[in-house]
Motif scaffolding. Structure first.
Motif, mmCIF file in Angstrom:
data_model
loop_
_atom_site.group_PDB
_atom_site.id
_atom_site.type_symbol
_atom_site.label_atom_id
_atom_site.label_comp_id
_atom_site.label_asym_id
_atom_site.label_seq_id
_atom_site.Cartn_x
_atom_site.Cartn_y
_atom_site.Cartn_z
ATOM 1 N N GLU A 149 1.045 -1.287 -0.025
ATOM 2 C CA GLU A 149 -0.098 0.079 -0.045
ATOM 3 C C GLU A 149 0.737 1.279 -0.198
ATOM 4 O OE1 GLU A 149 -2.517 -0.455 3.541
ATOM 5 O OE2 GLU A 149 -3.611 -1.743 2.442
ATOM 6 N N MET A 150 2.185 1.199 0.110
ATOM 7 C CA MET A 150 2.968 2.314 0.162
ATOM 8 C C MET A 150 3.272 2.586 -1.359
ATOM 9 S SD MET A 150 5.636 1.262 3.274
ATOM 10 C CE MET A 150 6.046 2.776 3.909
ATOM 11 N N SER A 151 3.530 4.185 -1.015
ATOM 12 C CA SER A 151 4.312 4.570 -2.229
ATOM 13 C C SER A 151 5.563 3.907 -2.880
ATOM 14 C CB SER A 151 4.515 6.249 -2.257
ATOM 15 O OG SER A 151 5.662 6.334 -1.464
ATOM 16 N N ASP A 152 5.727 4.110 -4.419
ATOM 17 C CA ASP A 152 6.919 3.462 -4.820
ATOM 18 C C ASP A 152 8.104 3.852 -4.289
ATOM 19 O OD1 ASP A 152 5.489 1.989 -6.670
ATOM 20 O OD2 ASP A 152 5.478 3.222 -8.111
ATOM 21 N N ARG A 153 8.108 5.175 -3.864
ATOM 22 C CA ARG A 153 9.420 5.951 -3.261
ATOM 23 C C ARG A 153 9.772 5.222 -1.867
ATOM 24 N NH1 ARG A 153 11.072 12.140 -2.785
ATOM 25 N NH2 ARG A 153 10.142 12.010 -0.836
ATOM 26 N N ASP A 154 8.715 5.443 -1.010
ATOM 27 C CA ASP A 154 8.900 4.675 0.277
ATOM 28 C C ASP A 154 9.201 3.130 0.402
ATOM 29 O OD1 ASP A 154 8.026 7.193 1.600
ATOM 30 O OD2 ASP A 154 6.049 6.514 2.119
ATOM 31 N N ARG A 155 8.801 2.488 -0.620
ATOM 32 C CA ARG A 155 9.066 1.222 -0.852
ATOM 33 C C ARG A 155 10.186 0.974 -1.149
ATOM 34 N NH1 ARG A 155 4.356 -0.484 -2.986
ATOM 35 N NH2 ARG A 155 4.883 -0.131 -5.019
ATOM 36 N N GLU A 156 10.705 1.734 -2.191
ATOM 37 C CA GLU A 156 12.108 1.582 -2.548
ATOM 38 C C GLU A 156 13.268 1.822 -1.269
ATOM 39 O OE1 GLU A 156 15.290 3.148 -6.217
ATOM 40 O OE2 GLU A 156 13.006 3.959 -5.723
ATOM 41 N N VAL A 157 12.804 2.884 -0.656
ATOM 42 C CA VAL A 157 13.811 3.193 0.411
ATOM 43 C C VAL A 157 13.859 2.219 1.378
ATOM 44 C CG1 VAL A 157 13.962 4.820 2.422
ATOM 45 C CG2 VAL A 157 13.471 5.869 0.263
#
Length: 112
Positions: free
Chosen positions: A43-51
């Motif tokens: 459910e997280m944004s792509d950027r949050d997930r990538e970090v």
């Protein structure tokens, strides 16, 4: 992705079936926690997930992960801190939904 959703849903159902009198063995609790973490990550944004994945999954140190993301070390650390807070909040919210009787294993669209 669809198979992953189905497996997560089946796992969650099996774990829920095994809960007796609100007492859950440690292995089952850990498995359920992992299902909740996967759901929260989805459910997280792509950027949050990538970090989060650069540090947790790939094992990169923040200075290296910052270079991968094309930002300063300080900016990366702020992003990491915020992403961890959002993940924790999402897992807590998901636990509350499950306790209230919600049944979906993963959000529409799965992990991607």
């Amino acid at each position: 992705m669809r198979r992953a959703q189905e497996r997560a849903s089946q796992l969650e159902g099996r774990l829920r079936d095994q809960i007796r009198d609100d007492v859950m063995p440690a292995a089952e609790a850990q498995a359920l926690a992992r299902v909740r973490a996967v759901r929260a990550l989805a459910e997280m944004s792509d950027r949050d997930r990538e970090v989060l994945m650069l540090v947790s999954w790939d094992g990169l140190e923040p200075p290296v992960a910052a270079r991968v993301m094309g930002c300063s070390r300080g900016a990366f650390l702020v992003r990491l801190h915020r992403a961890r807070r959002r993940l924790e909040r999402a897992i807590t919210d998901d636990s509350s939904r499950v306790a209230a009787g919600a049944t979906s294993a993963l959000p529409e669209g799965g992990l991607g």
